[in-house]
Design a protein around this motif. Sequence first.
Motif, PDB file in Angstrom:
ATOM      1  N   GLU A  38       0.847  -1.190   0.000  1.00 32.83           N
ATOM      2  CA  GLU A  38       0.000   0.000   0.000  1.00 32.83           C
ATOM      3  C   GLU A  38       0.883   1.241   0.000  1.00 32.83           C
ATOM      4  OE1 GLU A  38      -2.289  -0.552   3.552  1.00 32.83           O
ATOM      5  OE2 GLU A  38      -0.623  -0.104   4.871  1.00 32.83           O
ATOM      6  N   ASP A  39       0.316   2.343  -0.450  1.00 32.61           N
ATOM      7  CA  ASP A  39       1.010   3.624  -0.391  1.00 32.61           C
ATOM      8  C   ASP A  39       1.066   4.084   1.061  1.00 32.61           C
ATOM      9  OD1 ASP A  39       1.099   3.587  -3.148  1.00 32.61           O
ATOM     10  OD2 ASP A  39      -0.360   5.183  -3.429  1.00 32.61           O
ATOM     11  N   ASP A 115       9.928  10.915  -3.301  1.00 31.16           N
ATOM     12  CA  ASP A 115       9.801   9.477  -3.511  1.00 31.16           C
ATOM     13  C   ASP A 115      11.127   8.823  -3.111  1.00 31.16           C
ATOM     14  OD1 ASP A 115      11.592   9.842  -5.644  1.00 31.16           O
ATOM     15  OD2 ASP A 115      10.093   9.449  -7.189  1.00 31.16           O
ATOM     16  N   VAL A 123       1.278  14.735  -4.221  1.00 29.88           N
ATOM     17  CA  VAL A 123       0.375  13.887  -3.449  1.00 29.88           C
ATOM     18  C   VAL A 123      -0.934  14.633  -3.238  1.00 29.88           C
ATOM     19  CG1 VAL A 123       2.173  12.525  -2.304  1.00 29.88           C
ATOM     20  CG2 VAL A 123       1.423  14.669  -1.273  1.00 29.88           C
ATOM     21  N   LEU A 133       6.946   9.454   0.219  1.00 32.89           N
ATOM     22  CA  LEU A 133       5.882   8.566  -0.217  1.00 32.89           C
ATOM     23  C   LEU A 133       6.496   7.229  -0.609  1.00 32.89           C
ATOM     24  CD1 LEU A 133       2.988   7.819  -1.137  1.00 32.89           C
ATOM     25  CD2 LEU A 133       3.582   8.812  -3.367  1.00 32.89           C
ATOM     26  N   ARG A 135       5.474   3.915  -2.359  1.00 30.97           N
ATOM     27  CA  ARG A 135       4.393   3.475  -3.250  1.00 30.97           C
ATOM     28  C   ARG A 135       4.188   1.971  -3.164  1.00 30.97           C
ATOM     29  NH1 ARG A 135       7.205   6.761  -7.480  1.00 30.97           N
ATOM     30  NH2 ARG A 135       6.135   8.740  -7.596  1.00 30.97           N
ATOM     31  N   LYS A 136       2.943   1.576  -3.304  1.00 32.36           N
ATOM     32  CA  LYS A 136       2.600   0.163  -3.383  1.00 32.36           C
ATOM     33  C   LYS A 136       3.426  -0.464  -4.511  1.00 32.36           C
ATOM     34  CE  LYS A 136      -1.316  -1.349  -5.310  1.00 32.36           C
ATOM     35  NZ  LYS A 136      -2.742  -1.664  -5.454  1.00 32.36           N
TER      36      LYS A 136
END
Length: 179
Positions: A38-39, A115, A123, A133, A135-136
């Motif tokens: 998941e994020d 990132d 975002v 962040l 990321r998934k």
Amino acid sequence: MRKQREQVAVKVKTLHPDAAIPRYAKALDAGFDLVAVEDVIIAPGETAKIKTGLAFAIPDGYELQVRPRSGISAKTKLRISNSPGTIDAGYRGEVAILMDNIRIPSGAISHECFDLSEQPIQVEQPVDRHAYLIRKGERIAQGVLCEVPLAMFEQVAELDETERGAGGFGSSGVGTQSK
């Protein structure tokens, strides 16, 4: 000629439809990739629990060590909190990675953070500019299967002497000594 490494069967259960079964990226790698399902945004100064969507049945006599990925440690201010983390043979719950953002809050709130490549990214929610962040689907840590012998403790009145003795942190100095 390369020695054949011992293979140990490890059962893995997916707890999330997007969970990635671990794999070794290269033939000689010690660690296999653990991937976020998941994020997750990690604000500066905070710790986040990043789910992998996986549970393992580690064989008796082994542990799964969770270690940082060197690229994340080198490029970002993200650190695995309890590195190396230990997943014991008796644990059957989801493996999650505890990750710290060691940046200091900027005080600037925006819709932009970083990132894993240290690139600015947009975002939806407002965040501190120094947030990250995850990321998934991103590789966030590595797992290493390690054999763990049981210690047999023996209480004694005295311990044998060593050169270091009871010297603690820094007792061997910080520089190299040439003779």
